[in-house]
Write an enzyme that holds these catalytic residues in place. Structure first.
Site, PDB file in Angstrom:
ATOM      1  N   SER A  20       0.599  -0.477   0.017  1.00 48.64           N
ATOM      2  CA  SER A  20      -0.507  -0.259   0.187  1.00 48.64           C
ATOM      3  C   SER A  20       0.585   1.549   0.411  1.00 48.64           C
ATOM      4  O   SER A  20       2.141   1.488   0.247  1.00 48.64           O
ATOM      5  CB  SER A  20      -0.778   0.203   0.777  1.00 48.64           C
ATOM      6  N   GLY A  21       0.564   2.280   0.326  1.00 49.48           N
ATOM      7  CA  GLY A  21       0.857   3.704  -0.264  1.00 49.48           C
ATOM      8  C   GLY A  21       1.344   4.231   1.364  1.00 49.48           C
ATOM      9  O   GLY A  21       1.442   5.277   1.365  1.00 49.48           O
ATOM     10  N   ASP A  22       1.246   2.842   2.718  1.00 50.60           N
ATOM     11  CA  ASP A  22       0.654   3.672   3.475  1.00 50.60           C
ATOM     12  C   ASP A  22       0.896   2.554   4.607  1.00 50.60           C
ATOM     13  O   ASP A  22       1.445   1.485   4.042  1.00 50.60           O
ATOM     14  CB  ASP A  22      -0.432   4.803   4.194  1.00 50.60           C
ATOM     15  N   ASP A  23       1.010   3.210   6.276  1.00 52.62           N
ATOM     16  CA  ASP A  23       0.992   2.180   6.683  1.00 52.62           C
ATOM     17  C   ASP A  23       1.027   0.733   5.911  1.00 52.62           C
ATOM     18  O   ASP A  23      -0.580   0.856   6.386  1.00 52.62           O
ATOM     19  CB  ASP A  23       1.694   2.130   7.883  1.00 52.62           C
ATOM     20  N   SER A  70       6.431  -1.555   1.351  1.00 57.36           N
ATOM     21  CA  SER A  70       5.621  -0.535   1.392  1.00 57.36           C
ATOM     22  C   SER A  70       6.858   0.814   1.519  1.00 57.36           C
ATOM     23  O   SER A  70       6.911   1.100   2.627  1.00 57.36           O
ATOM     24  CB  SER A  70       4.792   0.051   3.240  1.00 57.36           C
TER      25      SER A  70
END
Ligand code: NAG
Ligand code: NAG
Ligand code: NAG
Ligand code: NAG
Ligand code: NAG
Ligand code: NAG
Length: 480
Positions: free
Chosen positions: A259-262, A293
């Site tokens: 994903s684009g974050d945690d 990530s």
């Protein structure tokens, strides 16, 4: 970002790994054929249901164009009458089921067939505006209310969302674009949000492209999350995987998250609002997680931790091309604590940081926070880890006058990339010990003789959620 560009090769490795995991799907095909022969689709759940209904009975159309918001909501409203009589399951058959937000009910199972795709509507009017969370005082993207999540529940008991790996697609690009252009009036919807509930199971699903966070249980207890594949572009904004927020007794296992974050962000409210509500996230088990990530953490603790975070146990974690492993984010104003954190058996390839903790995370909900509300960070344990191709082993910065204490690191081997020009460790305002760690840690983490370490051990007891048994339930093949 510089790091991001340099991880291209490792993305190729990541893709190879994805194909390996896809290969595992073959065995599932055989299994589901077997199940079809006996005309039953089996699955595991905390409770089976006496009543069943299928979405098409309520006017559902799986053409990917027709809105099914009314079909979902009238089906669930109808099935809620069976809550005192053995509960009910709503079956989503193969097809593409476009829908806006709908609310869940108690003693209820939402079952997605393997080829069912729930497509989140991109029509903002399909997401009513709700109040901000009490422990945040405002929406995360901006002041005021927020768009309700696609699948929403509050004050529920005994809810299962599962399927033969069916898909829930948040179609987030619409929201990401508007977020980047600052055109949104309210905070973006999450894919699944459950508030003030207990006995929640979310298993065996593929969740993709949420407008923001994918799974957000809040003020909830007794949660099992298992077998989720979560995917969003690595450059999409705030597309965290799973965010347990002021939750007690949670088990997250066998998940694959890109994903684009945690991948996982453990939270408990923000500054003065979180301090006032005072609900910690505690008794959390995370195991057998694979995470990619590139710009964020595998597991983040914070930055919103103002209700406290304690008793987190993470084990058997694989990280690929990620910015950091377990990261602690906090700041003056947050108050509360992050303590009794236990991590073991992590394997990491291509990381900017293996260890990262800092007390200088900037964001505050408003000017009303108390800069004297200092967080306590204490008893943080890491052991049995191997990392390769790392830029910086540890960046550990507590708060001046409020050091992070009781840090314990043992049996950790970190291979620093030959390209790295940085010092492997950078430490300030921290206290702790290490044993059998390479490269040699900073002087604030002295190497103790093996055997003299206290506190670096992983707890031997089990949390109550670890022994909750799952029953074998089924859906009749006639519904498909
Ligand atoms: C090692 O990490 C760098 C980024 O720091 C990346 O560009 C390179 O592809 C990685 N090497 C391997 C073998 O994964
Ligand atoms: C579930 O589906 C996703 C693709 O949507 C796949 O990557 C994953 O391997 C599947 N999981 C299982 C257990 O079959
Ligand atoms: C999820 O799917 C896997 C593979 O098909 C299966 O072994 C597991 O029991 C399922 N879990 C649940 C909770 O249904
Ligand atoms: C769903 O629940 C929210 C919050 O309680 C409420 O505002 C909304 O009206 C509900 N939606 C429906 C369709 O009942
Ligand atoms: C050290 O960690 C490695 C990797 O997790 C593990 O295989 C090994 O058994 C550990 N050694 C000890 C003495 O626990
Ligand atoms: C080390 O940490 C301090 C405090 O966080 C920071 O100001 C400094 O830039 C860091 N140094 C390096 C070389 O990263």
């Amino acid at each position: 970002m510089e790091f991001c560009r340099r991880t291209k090769t490792s993305h190729i490795i990541a893709i190879a790994l994805l194909f390996f995991i896809l290969g595992l799907a073959n065995s599932r095909v055989v299994e589901s054929r077997k199940q079809r022969r006996s005309n039953l689709f089996d699955f595991q759940a905390i409770n089976c249901r006496k009543h069943s209904a299928v979405l098409t009975d309520f006017g559902g159309k799986g053409d990917g164009i027709t809105s099914n918001t009314k079909a979902f909501q009238s089906a669930i409203n109808h099935l809620s009458q069976f809550a005192p009589d053995g509960g009910a399951q709503l079956i989503v058959p193969p097809g593409k089921w476009l829908t806006g937000s709908f609310n869940l009910t108690s003693h209820f199972t939402l079952y997605l067939h393997q080829n069912a795709v729930i497509l989140a509507s991109q029509d903002e009017s399909e997401y009513p505006i709700i109040e901000p969370l009490a422990s945040y005082g405002r929406g995360r993207d901006g002041p005021g209310g927020r768009y309700i999540s696609l699948i929403f529940g509050t004050n529920l008991v005994d809810v299962v969302i599962t399927g033969g790996n069916g898909t829930i697609d948040g179609q987030g690009s619409y929201w990401w674009d508007k977020f980047h252009k600052e055109e949104l009036k309210y905070t973006r919807p999450y894919l699944i949000e459950i508030l003030y509930s207990q006995q929640i199971q979310i298993t065996n699903l593929t969740l993709i492209n949420s407008p923001s966070w994918h799974v957000h249980p809040v003020y909830t207890r007794d949660i099992i999350i298992q077998g989720l594949t979560i995917r969003a572009p690595v450059d999409s904004p705030n597309t965290d995987g799973i965010n347990p927020d002021s939750c007690t007794n949670t088990r997250i296992e066998d998940c694959f998250i890109v994903s684009g974050d945690d991948c996982i962000a453990v939270k408990s409210g923000w500054d003065e609002y979180g301090i006032k509500v005072g609900l910690p996230t505690q008794q959390l088990v995370i195991r057998r997680l694979t995470c990619i990530s590139p710009d964020s953490a595998v597991i983040a603790l914070g930055s919103e931790m103002s209700g406290g975070i304690k008793d987190v146990r993470a084990e058997d974690i694989t990280a690929i091309a990620s910015q950091s492993g377990v990261r602690i984010k906090t700041a003056p104003g947050r108050g509360a604590y992050v303590k009794d954190i236990y991590v073991r058996r992590m394997t990491m390839h291509t990381m900017k940081y293996v260890f990262w903790m800092a007390g200088s995370y900037g964001e505050h909900p408003d000017e009303g926070y108390d800069p004297k509300a200092l967080p306590v960070v204490q008893n943080i344990n890491f052991k049995d880890m191997v990392a390769e191709n790392v830029t910086i082993a540890g960046n550990l910065a507590g708060i001046e006058g409020d050091p992070f204490t009781g840090i314990c690191i043992s049996n950790v081997s970190i291979g620093i990339s030959s390209f790295s020009k940085k010092k492997p460790w950078n430490c300030s305002d921290i206290e702790g010990v290490t044993s059998n760690v390479s490269p040699q840690p900073c002087s604030l983490l002295p190497d103790n003789a093996p055997g003299s370490l206290k506190g670096c051990d992983f707890p031997e007891d089990q949390l109550p959620i670890e022994s909750v048994p799952l029953k074998t339930c089924s859906v009749a093949g006639k519904y498909f």
